[in-house]
Design an enzyme around this catalytic site. Structure first.
Site, mmCIF file in Angstrom:
data_model
loop_
_atom_site.group_PDB
_atom_site.id
_atom_site.type_symbol
_atom_site.label_atom_id
_atom_site.label_comp_id
_atom_site.label_asym_id
_atom_site.label_seq_id
_atom_site.Cartn_x
_atom_site.Cartn_y
_atom_site.Cartn_z
ATOM 1 N N HIS A 14 0.863 -1.192 0.000
ATOM 2 C CA HIS A 14 0.000 0.000 0.000
ATOM 3 C C HIS A 14 0.890 1.229 0.000
ATOM 4 O O HIS A 14 1.383 1.654 1.043
ATOM 5 C CB HIS A 14 -0.905 0.029 1.239
ATOM 6 C CG HIS A 14 -1.905 1.145 1.209
ATOM 7 N ND1 HIS A 14 -3.253 0.930 1.411
ATOM 8 C CD2 HIS A 14 -1.780 2.481 1.016
ATOM 9 C CE1 HIS A 14 -3.898 2.077 1.349
ATOM 10 N NE2 HIS A 14 -3.014 3.046 1.105
ATOM 11 N N LEU A 17 2.494 6.897 -4.760
ATOM 12 C CA LEU A 17 3.654 7.404 -5.489
ATOM 13 C C LEU A 17 3.360 8.724 -6.188
ATOM 14 O O LEU A 17 4.236 9.268 -6.855
ATOM 15 C CB LEU A 17 4.134 6.365 -6.502
ATOM 16 C CG LEU A 17 4.640 5.050 -5.880
ATOM 17 C CD1 LEU A 17 4.987 4.043 -6.970
ATOM 18 C CD2 LEU A 17 5.841 5.295 -4.974
ATOM 19 N N ASP A 241 1.255 2.727 3.499
ATOM 20 C CA ASP A 241 0.389 3.877 3.269
ATOM 21 C C ASP A 241 1.230 5.149 3.246
ATOM 22 O O ASP A 241 0.794 6.209 3.689
ATOM 23 C CB ASP A 241 -0.724 3.981 4.316
ATOM 24 C CG ASP A 241 -1.772 5.035 3.933
ATOM 25 O OD1 ASP A 241 -1.906 5.338 2.737
ATOM 26 O OD2 ASP A 241 -2.430 5.571 4.851
#
Length: 332
Positions: A14, A17, A241
Site C-alpha cells: 500500500h 507514489l 500507506d
C-alpha cells in the site's frame, strides 16, 4: 547483542507514489527500500481505466526500472467485465474503494457502497482483490473506521469468495473483526499506526506531519494494532500507506492528510519488532503473508540491515518524513 539482520527484500502492499514531477523521486525512494509495491490510484486524474493503468505503470518503471509494480484502480463508477479484464492484463491486482470525500483526491469517491455492488460482483468472479479505505465519512473522526465495519460485514455476506483487504487498520474493533472473519478477509498495518496515537497529532501541540487518514487513535487502539502485527497471523501484513505531500501542503490551513514513511518504515519496523522480541516474525510480515494473499511469488532476494544509529533528515524529496529529526537504530 544483535548487530546485523538479514531479511527478505520487503514488499509494500500500500503506497502512494503520486504523479507528475514528484513521482520520479518517490518511486526511486521506494525502490531503495522495497522490491515490490502496490501503487494506489487516487491521483488527479485518477487511475481508473486500462489506458491510465498502463500509462501509470510505465511512468513508475521509467523512474524505478527494477521495482516490481502492482497496480490498483479506483472504484468511482461501475465497470464492465471487459474493462476489468483489460486492467487486469495491464497489472492491476486490486480495486480501491474510497468513500466520497474521506481523504486525498476522493472527491470522486463512492457515496453509497451498494451502488457499486455490480462491479464488486465482477471482482469476485475475476478473483481481483477489493481494497478498502474503511472509514464512514459522517461519523465522529475517531470512530470512522469502527462505523465502517458494518459495511465490511455486509460485503462478507454478499460476496463470500471475494478477497478483501481492510487497509491501514487502526482500531481495536477492526482488528478483532479481522481476526474473527474468514481467511479471505485481511488487513494491512502501517508503521505509523504501530507507534502513534492521537496525542502525537494534537496532544501537547499540533503536529501536522503526523496527520493522516485514518487518524492515529487511542493507546488502546494502537496496542491492538501492535498485537495484530506481532501475532504472526497471516491475516495481517505490511503496507506503508506512505503518502507524501510537499511541506507547504502539510503546514497550512486545511493541511493534507498523509505521512511520508517509505524512507524510514523498515528501520522503524525492525526497531519495534526487536522491542517485542518478535524479530522472527518480521520476514512474513514484510515479505510473506502479503505476497501469499495477492497470489504473487514470495521474494527470493535478501537485504542486510545493520544496527547503527542515524538521524532522519528534516525533509526528504521535499516532504517531511515520519520521525523527522529523530534517531533510528537500524539502517541498510
Amino acid at each position: 547483542m544483535l548487530k546485523q539482520l538479514t531479511l527478505p527484500l520487503p514488499d509494500d502492499f500500500h503506497i502512494h507514489l503520486r504523479q507528475g514531477s514528484d513521482l520520479a523521486n518517490y518511486a526511486k525512494r521506494a525502490a531503495e527500500q522495497f522490491g515490490r509495491v502496490l501503487a494506489m490510484p487516487n491521483t488527479e486524474p485518477p487511475i481508473n481505466s486500462a489506458e491510465t493503468v498502463k500509462k501509470y505503470k510505465e511512468e513508475i518503471l521509467a523512474a524505478a526500472p527494477n521495482l516490481d509494480v502492482l497496480l490498483t484502480f479506483k472504484l468511482n463508477k461501475n465497470y464492465t467485465e471487459q474493462e476489468l479484464l483489460a486492467m487486469q492484463k495491464n497489472g492491476v491486482a486490486a480495486a480501491k474503494y474510497y468513500p466520497f470525500g474521506v481523504t486525498t483526491n476522493s472527491q470522486d469517491g463512492v457515496s453509497k457502497i451498494e451502488d457499486i455492488y455490480p462491479t464488486i460482483s465482477l471482482l469476485e468472479k475475476l478473483d481481483l482483490v477489493l481494497s478498502l479505505h474503511g472509514e464512514e465519512l459522517d461519523a465522529y473522526c475517531l470512530d470512522r473506521e469502527r462505523e465502517f465495519l458494518k459495511h465490511l460485514e455486509k460485503l462478507c455476506r454478499e460476496f463470500p469468495k471475494l478477497r478483501i483487504v481492510l487497509e491501514h487498520v487502526s482500531t481495536l474493533e477492526a482488528v478483532e473483526r479481522i481476526f474473527d472473519l474468514p481467511q479471505n478477509i485481511v488487513a494491512t498495518i502501517t508503521a505509523h499506526h504501530l507507534i502513534l496515537t492521537i496525542d502525537d497529532v494534537i496532544g501537547a501541540s499540533l503536529k501536522p506531519q503526523n496527520f493522516c487518514k485514518p487518524l492515529p487513535n487511542s493507546p488502546q487502539d494502537r496496542d491492538a494494532v501492535r498485537r495484530a502485527a506481532f501475532s504472526g497471523n497471516r491475516k495481517f501484513f505490511f503496507g506503508t500507506d506512505s503518502a507524501p505531500h510537499p511541506l507547504e501542503k502539510k503546514e497550512c490551513l486545511g493541511g493534507a492528510a498523509g505521512i511520508y514513511s517509505a524512507p524510514v518504515a523498515i528501520p522503524i519496523l525492525i526497531e519495534e519488532f526487536e522491542k517485542e522480541n518478535k524479530l522472527d516474525l518480521l520476514p512474513n510480515f514484510i515479505a510473506g503473508f502479503g505476497a501469499d494473499f495477492y497470489k504473487v511469488p514470495r521474494q527470493t532476494k535478501t537485504v542486510a540491515y545493520i544496527k547503527e544509529e542515524w538521524q532522519v533528515p528534516k525533509t526528504i524529496d521535499g516532504a517531511v518524513p515520519l520521525r523527522a529529526g529523530e534517531i533510528l537504530k537500524w539502517q541498510k
